[in-house]
Design a protein around this motif. Structure first.
Motif, PDB file in Angstrom:
ATOM      1  N   ALA A 323       0.815  -1.222   0.000  1.00 32.96           N
ATOM      2  CA  ALA A 323       0.000   0.000   0.000  1.00 32.96           C
ATOM      3  C   ALA A 323       0.844   1.265   0.000  1.00 32.96           C
ATOM      4  O   ALA A 323       0.444   2.288  -0.543  1.00 32.96           O
ATOM      5  CB  ALA A 323      -0.928   0.001   1.209  1.00 32.96           C
ATOM      6  N   GLY A 324       2.038   1.207   0.611  1.00 36.74           N
ATOM      7  CA  GLY A 324       2.894   2.387   0.716  1.00 36.74           C
ATOM      8  C   GLY A 324       3.207   2.697   2.167  1.00 36.74           C
ATOM      9  O   GLY A 324       2.556   2.193   3.088  1.00 36.74           O
ATOM     10  N   ASN A 325       4.220   3.520   2.372  1.00 35.85           N
ATOM     11  CA  ASN A 325       4.699   3.844   3.720  1.00 35.85           C
ATOM     12  C   ASN A 325       4.536   5.326   4.034  1.00 35.85           C
ATOM     13  O   ASN A 325       5.384   5.939   4.672  1.00 35.85           O
ATOM     14  CB  ASN A 325       6.180   3.461   3.851  1.00 35.85           C
ATOM     15  CG  ASN A 325       6.411   1.996   3.580  1.00 35.85           C
ATOM     16  OD1 ASN A 325       5.596   1.159   3.945  1.00 35.85           O
ATOM     17  ND2 ASN A 325       7.509   1.684   2.917  1.00 35.85           N
ATOM     18  N   GLU A 326       3.438   5.897   3.617  1.00 35.11           N
ATOM     19  CA  GLU A 326       3.248   7.341   3.736  1.00 35.11           C
ATOM     20  C   GLU A 326       2.211   7.728   4.786  1.00 35.11           C
ATOM     21  O   GLU A 326       1.744   8.864   4.822  1.00 35.11           O
ATOM     22  CB  GLU A 326       2.830   7.916   2.370  1.00 35.11           C
ATOM     23  CG  GLU A 326       3.645   7.400   1.191  1.00 35.11           C
ATOM     24  CD  GLU A 326       5.132   7.512   1.398  1.00 35.11           C
ATOM     25  OE1 GLU A 326       5.576   8.544   1.945  1.00 35.11           O
ATOM     26  OE2 GLU A 326       5.863   6.573   1.043  1.00 35.11           O
ATOM     27  N   GLY A 327       1.834   6.793   5.639  1.00 32.15           N
ATOM     28  CA  GLY A 327       0.758   7.041   6.590  1.00 32.15           C
ATOM     29  C   GLY A 327       0.972   8.219   7.508  1.00 32.15           C
ATOM     30  O   GLY A 327       0.008   8.891   7.907  1.00 32.15           O
ATOM     31  N   SER A 328       2.218   8.502   7.860  1.00 26.79           N
ATOM     32  CA  SER A 328       2.498   9.620   8.770  1.00 26.79           C
ATOM     33  C   SER A 328       3.164  10.785   8.057  1.00 26.79           C
ATOM     34  O   SER A 328       3.756  11.651   8.691  1.00 26.79           O
ATOM     35  CB  SER A 328       3.399   9.126   9.915  1.00 26.79           C
ATOM     36  OG  SER A 328       4.591   8.562   9.406  1.00 26.79           O
ATOM     37  N   LYS A 329       3.053  10.828   6.733  1.00 33.28           N
ATOM     38  CA  LYS A 329       3.696  11.878   5.924  1.00 33.28           C
ATOM     39  C   LYS A 329       2.634  12.749   5.244  1.00 33.28           C
ATOM     40  O   LYS A 329       1.447  12.409   5.235  1.00 33.28           O
ATOM     41  CB  LYS A 329       4.610  11.245   4.881  1.00 33.28           C
ATOM     42  CG  LYS A 329       5.781  10.469   5.497  1.00 33.28           C
ATOM     43  CD  LYS A 329       6.653   9.887   4.400  1.00 33.28           C
ATOM     44  CE  LYS A 329       7.820   9.123   4.975  1.00 33.28           C
ATOM     45  NZ  LYS A 329       8.684   8.557   3.933  1.00 33.28           N
ATOM     46  N   PRO A 330       3.071  13.885   4.670  1.00 31.78           N
ATOM     47  CA  PRO A 330       2.096  14.750   3.980  1.00 31.78           C
ATOM     48  C   PRO A 330       1.274  14.002   2.940  1.00 31.78           C
ATOM     49  O   PRO A 330       0.075  14.198   2.824  1.00 31.78           O
ATOM     50  CB  PRO A 330       2.981  15.825   3.341  1.00 31.78           C
ATOM     51  CG  PRO A 330       4.157  15.919   4.268  1.00 31.78           C
ATOM     52  CD  PRO A 330       4.407  14.514   4.723  1.00 31.78           C
ATOM     53  N   PHE A 358       3.061   3.938   9.921  1.00 34.47           N
ATOM     54  CA  PHE A 358       3.663   4.342   8.653  1.00 34.47           C
ATOM     55  C   PHE A 358       2.866   3.860   7.443  1.00 34.47           C
ATOM     56  O   PHE A 358       3.074   4.308   6.319  1.00 34.47           O
ATOM     57  CB  PHE A 358       5.101   3.811   8.539  1.00 34.47           C
ATOM     58  CG  PHE A 358       5.206   2.307   8.632  1.00 34.47           C
ATOM     59  CD1 PHE A 358       4.909   1.494   7.549  1.00 34.47           C
ATOM     60  CD2 PHE A 358       5.620   1.709   9.807  1.00 34.47           C
ATOM     61  CE1 PHE A 358       5.002   0.117   7.637  1.00 34.47           C
ATOM     62  CE2 PHE A 358       5.723   0.324   9.909  1.00 34.47           C
ATOM     63  CZ  PHE A 358       5.415  -0.476   8.821  1.00 34.47           C
ATOM     64  N   SER A 359       1.948   2.945   7.655  1.00 32.06           N
ATOM     65  CA  SER A 359       1.250   2.309   6.543  1.00 32.06           C
ATOM     66  C   SER A 359       0.277   3.273   5.866  1.00 32.06           C
ATOM     67  O   SER A 359      -0.573   3.886   6.511  1.00 32.06           O
ATOM     68  CB  SER A 359       0.490   1.084   7.057  1.00 32.06           C
ATOM     69  OG  SER A 359      -0.123   0.381   6.004  1.00 32.06           O
ATOM     70  N   SER A 360       0.397   3.425   4.565  1.00 33.21           N
ATOM     71  CA  SER A 360      -0.496   4.308   3.805  1.00 33.21           C
ATOM     72  C   SER A 360      -1.939   3.855   3.939  1.00 33.21           C
ATOM     73  O   SER A 360      -2.229   2.663   4.025  1.00 33.21           O
ATOM     74  CB  SER A 360      -0.103   4.321   2.333  1.00 33.21           C
ATOM     75  OG  SER A 360       1.144   4.939   2.143  1.00 33.21           O
ATOM     76  N   SER A 374      -4.323  -6.671   5.349  1.00 32.18           N
ATOM     77  CA  SER A 374      -3.059  -6.296   5.978  1.00 32.18           C
ATOM     78  C   SER A 374      -2.342  -7.501   6.569  1.00 32.18           C
ATOM     79  O   SER A 374      -2.958  -8.527   6.865  1.00 32.18           O
ATOM     80  CB  SER A 374      -3.299  -5.248   7.073  1.00 32.18           C
ATOM     81  OG  SER A 374      -3.828  -4.054   6.534  1.00 32.18           O
ATOM     82  N   ALA A 375      -1.020  -7.345   6.736  1.00 32.30           N
ATOM     83  CA  ALA A 375      -0.177  -8.368   7.353  1.00 32.30           C
ATOM     84  C   ALA A 375       0.920  -7.671   8.135  1.00 32.30           C
ATOM     85  O   ALA A 375       1.043  -6.437   8.104  1.00 32.30           O
ATOM     86  CB  ALA A 375       0.414  -9.284   6.275  1.00 32.30           C
ATOM     87  N   GLN A 376       1.733  -8.455   8.830  1.00 31.65           N
ATOM     88  CA  GLN A 376       2.800  -7.849   9.641  1.00 31.65           C
ATOM     89  C   GLN A 376       3.834  -7.170   8.752  1.00 31.65           C
ATOM     90  O   GLN A 376       4.479  -7.806   7.928  1.00 31.65           O
ATOM     91  CB  GLN A 376       3.485  -8.896  10.521  1.00 31.65           C
ATOM     92  CG  GLN A 376       4.523  -8.276  11.453  1.00 31.65           C
ATOM     93  CD  GLN A 376       5.104  -9.268  12.452  1.00 31.65           C
ATOM     94  OE1 GLN A 376       4.519 -10.311  12.706  1.00 31.65           O
ATOM     95  NE2 GLN A 376       6.246  -8.930  13.023  1.00 31.65           N
ATOM     96  N   GLY A 377       3.972  -5.859   8.952  1.00 35.41           N
ATOM     97  CA  GLY A 377       4.963  -5.087   8.214  1.00 35.41           C
ATOM     98  C   GLY A 377       5.873  -4.316   9.143  1.00 35.41           C
ATOM     99  O   GLY A 377       6.813  -3.665   8.688  1.00 35.41           O
ATOM    100  N   GLN A 378       5.587  -4.350  10.416  1.00 32.52           N
ATOM    101  CA  GLN A 378       6.452  -3.712  11.408  1.00 32.52           C
ATOM    102  C   GLN A 378       7.279  -4.799  12.082  1.00 32.52           C
ATOM    103  O   GLN A 378       6.746  -5.767  12.614  1.00 32.52           O
ATOM    104  CB  GLN A 378       5.627  -2.962  12.454  1.00 32.52           C
ATOM    105  CG  GLN A 378       6.464  -2.156  13.430  1.00 32.52           C
ATOM    106  CD  GLN A 378       5.611  -1.216  14.261  1.00 32.52           C
ATOM    107  OE1 GLN A 378       4.689  -0.572  13.744  1.00 32.52           O
ATOM    108  NE2 GLN A 378       5.901  -1.136  15.549  1.00 32.52           N
TER     109      GLN A 378
END
Length: 538
Positions: A323-330, A358-360, A374-378
């Protein structure tokens, strides 16, 4: 001074006008299409044709290669460079100045020209380019201590029981699209893949050569979550699947060409008969911000890569996308191609199954549920470039962890279509009836997906499994570790013994095709334990 100022202004304007642009030129025909359709093995392998036949997918115009004469004419045009091609979209990714590219529209076989800079295509509806920080297209790496092994990330998906029944991805082929796979040919966690000839090949589309054991280490880590194996430390989710490794990501540049290279690689995956494509890449903001996507573009139909992915799906493959790692970004939304209509977009959770910040998140701009599951990404357990087992974080890893489990499930259900497998995964997820924008339908339960399809009689943990039930011709008996010398006896409804068999392996099949349709009773005995139940013969 006025003359010098005029000349300076002239050269500035000329330089701007002469800037090299990226664009796609779409073609209107394939004059040799019938020749290919009459001889399908000239464009697809037998395995690809078999996958189509299993899912009742007919060959069509999209399967035919781009007409080479058209490619040659465009390459011969003044100042034009052909960077990639797509038979599915009947298009070429080209570079040249704006005037050189626009001149191609005069060719009789050109349908349209589409600039990556959308402002060059004429007026667009309310398009606002966002000035935000550059997106990390692959992952946020957060290496930390090794807390053990990879059990949790498989157990979370209830995949251990599939593995215990020998559903480990065998017979399935996964194509990995990434930025490189250095050390896969040398380090220990991939020895099992190498020794069993499970790496079938690959290609570097960025540099146009066959050395795919190069480039970014990201793909090495991604592959290890599926195919890696170090006893007591790391077991991938599909350790017995086979793999193609494709480099489509340019580590030095972020631009729309990478989308075209991905589609080209996906077409090759289709040709080779791949079952699953896994992609730990995503695109939104490019080096040239004029080429960047907006959230409105995340609608599944706008970007070149999303459209290519949907065609990959129409060929019978499953496309798993981080999905991307932009969850906490602009830019906090999913990135393309996770937005594609038929992408299985994967979010990330931590070891406890909670959303990883962090997950988008979604939805797609047209309102669809994204991510899908979803699955374990952390703190995912994986191999690094040196072959050491460590942890790292990102949807880059939740995606392939999921892809490997899908391969294992599809091995167990070989008659299912890609659409049916994807739906089973979604329906088994933890919040299927109330999805949200962070983890989608939730965390899938792959054993539940298998049970619901095979008609497995559900027993308490530690008991035996008899499936399918009802049965047509062959029943399978699976039993937990620690049990041996298992005996199964079948009785008719009068209590008469009609069949008895001793089982010594963890999973065994028994033919019942000679039995008449009806209800039978079974009794399973092992280590002082007895289990009884009913079996229906169709």
């Amino acid at each position: 001074m006025k003359k010098l100022a005029f000349l300076a202004l002239f050269f500035i304007q000329f330089a701007t006008f002469a800037q090299v642009e990226d664009a796609w030129v779409y073609l209107n025909a394939k004059p040799d299409s019938q020749q290919y359709l009459n001889n399908p093995l000239t464009m697809l392998t037998q395995r690809s044709l078999d996958r189509r036949a299993t899912q009742n997918i007919a060959l069509d115009f999209k399967d035919v290669p781009v007409y080479q004469t058209y490619i040659d004419q465009i390459e011969a045009a003044d100042g034009i460079s052909v960077m990639a091609k797509s038979k599915w979209l009947n298009a070429l990714h080209i570079r040249g100045t704006q005037s050189q590219i626009n001149a191609l529209a005069a060719l009789s076989f050109v349908t349209k020209v589409d600039f990556a800079d959308k402002t060059l295509n004429g007026p667009s509806k309310n398009r606002t380019l966002q000035t935000i920080n550059k997106v990390n297209k692959t992952m946020e790496t957060a290496s930390d201590f090794n807390y053990g092994n990879s059990l949790n990330q498989i157990q979370m998906l209830n995949g251990v029981q599939l593995h215990q029944q020998n559903y480990t991805g065998s017979g399935k082929i996964i194509a990995v699209m990434d930025g490189g796979f250095p050390a896969v040919n040398t380090v220990a966690p991939f020895a099992r893949l190498r020794d069993n000839n499970q790496i079938l090949g690959g290609y570097d589309y960025v540099n146009r050569n066959e050395n795919f054991y190069a480039g970014l280490s990201h793909g090495t880590m991604v592959l290890s979550t599926m195919g890696g194996y170090v006893e007591g430390q790391l077991v991938g989710t599909a350790p017995d699947a086979s793999y193609y490794l494709f480099i489509t990501e340019d580590g030095n540049n972020e631009g729309p060409l990478e989308e075209s290279l991905w589609v080209e690689a996906a077409e090759e995956a289709d040709r080779l008969g791949v079952d699953i494509i896994t992609t730990s890449l995503g695109y939104s903001v490019f080096d040239n911000t004029a080429y960047s996507h907006t959230y409105a573009d995340m609608n599944g139909t706008t970007t070149f890569i999303a459209r290519g992915l949907d065609i990959a799906y129409s060929r019978g493959m499953i496309c798993v996308v981080s999905a991307g790692n932009e969850g906490s970004k602009p830019w906090h939304y999913i990135t393309t191609p996770a937005d594609a209509l038929h992408a299985l977009a994967i979010g990330a959770v931590n070891a406890q199954g909670n959303y990883a910040s962090f997950s988008s998140y979604g939805p797609s701009s047209d309102g669809r549920v994204k991510p899908d599951v979803s699955a374990q990404g952390q703190a995912s357990v994986l191999s690094n470039l040196a072959g050491n087992i460590t942890t790292a974080s990102g949807t880059s890893f939740s995606g392939p962890i999921m892809a490997g489990m899908i391969a294992s499930l599809w091995q167990a259900l070989p008659g299912k279509t890609n659409e049916e497998i994807m739906q089973l995964v979604k329906e088994s997820a933890s919040i299927y009836n109330s999805p949200n924008d962070q983890i989608g339908y939730g965390i899938p339960d792959f054993y539940d997906a298998l049970q619901s399809t095979l008609g497995i009689q559900s027993f308490a943990e530690g008991q035996f499994l008899v499936y399918p039930n009802p049965v047509a011709s062959v029943i399978s008996i699976a039993f937990p570790l620690g049990f041996d010398n298992v005996k199964i006896t079948l009785y008719n409804t009068l209590g008469q013994e009609i069949l008895q068999k001793n089982i010594t392996s963890q999973s065994s099949e028994i033919g019942v095709e000679n039995l008449k349709s009806g209800i039978y009773l079974y009794q399973i005995e092992s280590n002082g334990t007895t289990q009884k139940g009913k079996l229906i013969r169709k």
